[in-house]
Structure formats: C-alpha cells, structure tokens
Scaffold this motif. Structure first.
Motif, PDB file in Angstrom:
ATOM      1  N   UNK A 122      -3.780  12.161  -2.586  1.00  0.00           N
ATOM      2  CA  UNK A 122      -3.471  11.888  -3.989  1.00  0.00           C
ATOM      3  C   UNK A 122      -1.976  11.672  -4.203  1.00  0.00           C
ATOM      4  N   UNK A 123      -1.180  11.941  -3.169  1.00  0.00           N
ATOM      5  CA  UNK A 123       0.264  11.777  -3.297  1.00  0.00           C
ATOM      6  C   UNK A 123       0.947  12.961  -3.937  1.00  0.00           C
ATOM      7  N   UNK A 124       0.231  14.074  -4.102  1.00  0.00           N
ATOM      8  CA  UNK A 124       0.822  15.270  -4.705  1.00  0.00           C
ATOM      9  C   UNK A 124       1.792  15.930  -3.733  1.00  0.00           C
ATOM     10  N   UNK A 125       1.363  16.058  -2.477  1.00  0.00           N
ATOM     11  CA  UNK A 125       2.206  16.589  -1.402  1.00  0.00           C
ATOM     12  C   UNK A 125       2.226  15.607  -0.241  1.00  0.00           C
ATOM     13  N   UNK A 126       3.108  15.851   0.745  1.00  0.00           N
ATOM     14  CA  UNK A 126       3.166  15.015   1.940  1.00  0.00           C
ATOM     15  C   UNK A 126       3.107  15.884   3.190  1.00  0.00           C
ATOM     16  N   UNK A 127       2.414  15.413   4.232  1.00  0.00           N
ATOM     17  CA  UNK A 127       2.344  16.188   5.477  1.00  0.00           C
ATOM     18  C   UNK A 127       3.688  16.230   6.187  1.00  0.00           C
ATOM     19  N   UNK A 128       3.912  17.299   6.951  1.00  0.00           N
ATOM     20  CA  UNK A 128       5.165  17.404   7.707  1.00  0.00           C
ATOM     21  C   UNK A 128       5.087  16.556   8.972  1.00  0.00           C
ATOM     22  N   UNK A 129       6.179  16.517   9.733  1.00  0.00           N
ATOM     23  CA  UNK A 129       6.263  15.656  10.900  1.00  0.00           C
ATOM     24  C   UNK A 129       5.250  16.064  11.971  1.00  0.00           C
ATOM     25  N   UNK A 130       5.004  17.369  12.118  1.00  0.00           N
ATOM     26  CA  UNK A 130       4.025  17.832  13.102  1.00  0.00           C
ATOM     27  C   UNK A 130       2.628  17.323  12.746  1.00  0.00           C
ATOM     28  N   UNK A 131       2.285  17.382  11.464  1.00  0.00           N
ATOM     29  CA  UNK A 131       0.979  16.909  11.014  1.00  0.00           C
ATOM     30  C   UNK A 131       0.861  15.400  11.184  1.00  0.00           C
ATOM     31  N   UNK A 132       1.966  14.683  10.957  1.00  0.00           N
ATOM     32  CA  UNK A 132       1.952  13.231  11.157  1.00  0.00           C
ATOM     33  C   UNK A 132       1.638  12.890  12.610  1.00  0.00           C
ATOM     34  N   UNK A 133       2.169  13.682  13.532  1.00  0.00           N
ATOM     35  CA  UNK A 133       1.877  13.458  14.949  1.00  0.00           C
ATOM     36  C   UNK A 133       0.389  13.669  15.216  1.00  0.00           C
ATOM     37  N   UNK A 134      -0.180  14.693  14.553  1.00  0.00           N
ATOM     38  CA  UNK A 134      -1.617  14.941  14.711  1.00  0.00           C
ATOM     39  C   UNK A 134      -2.434  13.784  14.137  1.00  0.00           C
ATOM     40  N   UNK A 135      -2.007  13.275  12.970  1.00  0.00           N
ATOM     41  CA  UNK A 135      -2.646  12.107  12.354  1.00  0.00           C
ATOM     42  C   UNK A 135      -2.650  10.944  13.344  1.00  0.00           C
ATOM     43  N   UNK A 136      -1.480  10.685  13.928  1.00  0.00           N
ATOM     44  CA  UNK A 136      -1.338   9.553  14.847  1.00  0.00           C
ATOM     45  C   UNK A 136      -2.255   9.715  16.056  1.00  0.00           C
ATOM     46  N   UNK A 137      -2.384  10.938  16.544  1.00  0.00           N
ATOM     47  CA  UNK A 137      -3.245  11.196  17.698  1.00  0.00           C
ATOM     48  C   UNK A 137      -4.720  11.010  17.342  1.00  0.00           C
ATOM     49  N   UNK A 138      -5.127  11.542  16.205  1.00  0.00           N
ATOM     50  CA  UNK A 138      -6.527  11.462  15.774  1.00  0.00           C
ATOM     51  C   UNK A 138      -6.960  10.017  15.566  1.00  0.00           C
ATOM     52  N   UNK A 139      -6.102   9.229  14.926  1.00  0.00           N
ATOM     53  CA  UNK A 139      -6.465   7.849  14.588  1.00  0.00           C
ATOM     54  C   UNK A 139      -5.942   6.828  15.605  1.00  0.00           C
ATOM     55  N   UNK A 177       0.842  -1.192   0.000  1.00  0.00           N
ATOM     56  CA  UNK A 177       0.000   0.000   0.000  1.00  0.00           C
ATOM     57  C   UNK A 177       0.881   1.247   0.000  1.00  0.00           C
ATOM     58  N   UNK A 178       0.549   2.200  -0.884  1.00  0.00           N
ATOM     59  CA  UNK A 178       1.302   3.439  -0.959  1.00  0.00           C
ATOM     60  C   UNK A 178       1.004   4.309   0.271  1.00  0.00           C
ATOM     61  N   UNK A 179       1.937   5.220   0.555  1.00  0.00           N
ATOM     62  CA  UNK A 179       1.808   6.086   1.731  1.00  0.00           C
ATOM     63  C   UNK A 179       0.526   6.907   1.684  1.00  0.00           C
ATOM     64  N   UNK A 180       0.240   7.528   0.535  1.00  0.00           N
ATOM     65  CA  UNK A 180      -0.967   8.348   0.416  1.00  0.00           C
ATOM     66  C   UNK A 180      -2.240   7.502   0.537  1.00  0.00           C
ATOM     67  N   UNK A 181      -2.175   6.254   0.056  1.00  0.00           N
ATOM     68  CA  UNK A 181      -3.322   5.353   0.178  1.00  0.00           C
ATOM     69  C   UNK A 181      -3.607   5.021   1.641  1.00  0.00           C
ATOM     70  N   UNK A 182      -2.533   4.899   2.436  1.00  0.00           N
ATOM     71  CA  UNK A 182      -2.680   4.628   3.862  1.00  0.00           C
ATOM     72  C   UNK A 182      -3.414   5.776   4.554  1.00  0.00           C
ATOM     73  N   UNK A 183      -3.060   7.011   4.185  1.00  0.00           N
ATOM     74  CA  UNK A 183      -3.725   8.175   4.779  1.00  0.00           C
ATOM     75  C   UNK A 183      -5.212   8.184   4.433  1.00  0.00           C
ATOM     76  N   UNK A 184      -5.533   7.898   3.189  1.00  0.00           N
ATOM     77  CA  UNK A 184      -6.932   7.886   2.763  1.00  0.00           C
ATOM     78  C   UNK A 184      -7.702   6.750   3.435  1.00  0.00           C
TER      79      UNK A 184
END
Length: 300
Positions: A37-54, A1-8
């Motif tokens: 869509x894989x056009x851009x990638x979130x920064x490390x701070x946003x990744x931490x927020x992703x991890x907290x939300x999910x 699974x691609x990184x952007x697919x994992x986020x979706x």
C-alpha cells in the motif's frame, strides 16, 4: 509504476498470496500489506530476500521502476490517463444532467437573452438537447488528445510535453465544469414547481452512477481513498477486485433505477422512497462482503 505497485505486481505474477510471501520473508501478512500500500517500505535485507524469491536483482526491483517512471513519455501518459478519466466521468454526468433537466423543465423555456439580460425569445424545452453537441465537442477534444498521446507512447512527441498535455486537459475540464454550471444556472429556475424533489434525487442518482463507474476495480486499483475500503479488501487484492466489482455494478444499477422511477413517476412519495433503493444496495454489498470473507477464511 510506483515502487509499492511493483512489489504487489511481482507477488501476483508469481501466484502468491500475502500470507505465503509473508511466511517466506518471516514477517506478518499485515507488514506485506503495508509495503504494497506504500505505507511502509522494506529494508535492504528484505529487498535481498524479495530478489531471491522472485529471481530478480535488486536493481531490477528498485532502479528499473524509477527509470521507467522518470521517462517523460511515461509521465505524460500517466497524467493524461488520469485527466482523461475525469473528463470522461464529467461527460457522462453532464449528458445525464441534460436529459434530467429536459424531463423536469416547463414546456416553454427562455430561448435567448439580449445584451441587457432580458428574454427576447422563448423556445420549446427540447432545445436543451442541443447542448449535447457542445458537450460532445469538448469531450472529443479530450479524447483525441489522449489517443494522440497513447499512439505516440514510447517516443517523443514534438511540442507536446507533459505540461502541454496537462494544460490541454485542464482547459477542457474547466470548460466542461463551466458549461455544466452554466446549464444549471440557466435552467434550474425553469423547473416544474412540483418536481424539485424528484429532480434532486435524479441528480443524486446521476452522481452515484458516475461514482459507481469510477470505483470499478478495472479503473481504480486497490487504494485507501476510493472503493469499498475495509481491512479485508485492503489486505487482499482478490477480495478488493471481487467486492468492488459487485459494489460498482450495484451502485450503477441502483442509481439508474432511482433516476428512472423519479423521471417516470414525478410524485413526492416516489422521491421519498428513493433512499430505500440505496439502503438495499448497501445491505446487499455488505452481505456479499461478509460471505466472501468467511469463504476465504475457510479456504485458508
């Protein structure tokens, strides 16, 4: 699974829209869409927020994807799945080509050529249906290779590396394409003289039918290459699935109608009327697109 697919996938599994996620991340919906869509990638701070939300770790969010995708058997299966899909579409296209050729061929066709390229036997046009056997054998090789790989997914298969699978499928694909070209070169000169226009529209219909199958959302996920791609469908997964489901079915049905009427009524005026079928289909899909878009905007 691609990184952007994992986020979706994480967002969909948690029943969140892009707007809802964007609000929690304090970004715009367009930003979330570009990440998915894989056009851009979130920064490390946003990744931490992703991890907290999910409620997952950053390692599960990023590293697990990379580890899974780098497994040889996963790579092999993904490669073979794509090539098998192409082989299947080629098989469907080629089978329809055989029946289209059979309809428009003269009653008597060349049955055999000698070493000098001179016809030494004539045959009934029904003999062209024998080509279905060869096409089916080629597809059976592709199907069996795919099923073997799927059955052994998750465990190493001796002597069947990713490269081996690609070589097998590529060989079958080359044989399928070569056989299709061979049939066209052999039989197109034997078409009934007044049926060329109807034959061309049937071939166009065949191509549209296969494209309709290929763009169905169960086969083609949200992307920027295939399917009905608008700002609405590319930023909304639900809209992508619904609109491309309707578009796929409409394309396939209209293509079959176009093929059928041109095979039954071999007349010039019928062939000229064929584009109207495609125009009606496009208008119908566009109307559905706009109705769904306005409906979703009202429901926000």
């Amino acid at each position: 699974m691609e990184y952007n697919e994992k986020l979706r996938e994480l967002r969909i599994q948690n029943n969140m829209s892009q707007e809802q996620l964007a609000e929690q991340l304090h970004v715009t919906r367009q930003t979330v869409s570009k990440w998915e869509q894989g056009i851009n990638q979130p920064d490390i701070y946003t990744l931490k927020q992703y991890a907290t939300i999910f409620n997952i770790t950053i390692d599960e969010l990023v590293c697990d994807v990379e580890r899974q995708d780098n497994k040889p058997e996963i790579k092999r299966h993904k490669a073979s799945k794509i090539l098998f899909l192409i082989s299947t579409l080629l098989y469907i296209f080629s089978v329809l080509v055989v029946f289209i050729l059979w309809r428009f061929l003269q009653d008597t066709i060349p049955g055999h050529y000698n070493v000098d390229g001179v016809i030494d036997r004539y045959a009934n046009k029904a003999e062209i249906l024998l080509h279905l056997i060869s096409l089916t054998v080629l597809y059976a090789i592709s199907l069996s290779t795919f099923l073997i790989g799927k059955k052994n997914l998750g465990k190493p298969v001796p002597n069947l590396s990713t490269v081996s699978y690609i070589v097998i499928f590529s060989t079958v694909l080359a044989a399928q394409i070569g056989y299709l070209i061979f049939m066209m070169c052999l039989y197109v000169p034997c078409l009934i003289q007044d049926s060329v226009m109807s034959f061309i529209y049937c071939m166009v219909g065949d191509l549209i039918f296969v494209m309709g199958i290929a763009t169905h959302p169960s086969i083609t996920p949200q992307n920027t290459v295939l399917g009905m791609r608008t700002n609405f469908t590319l930023t909304n997964v639900e809209a992508w699935k619904k609109i491309n489901n309707v578009s796929s079915i409409c394309m396939a049905v209209s293509a079959l109608i176009m093929i059928t009427i041109n095979m039954i009524f071999v007349q010039f005026w019928v062939a000229l009327a064929s584009p109207a079928i495609l125009i009606i289909t496009l208008v119908a899909v566009f109307i559905y697109h706009e109705v769904l878009r306005k409906q979703m905007l009202r429901n926000k």
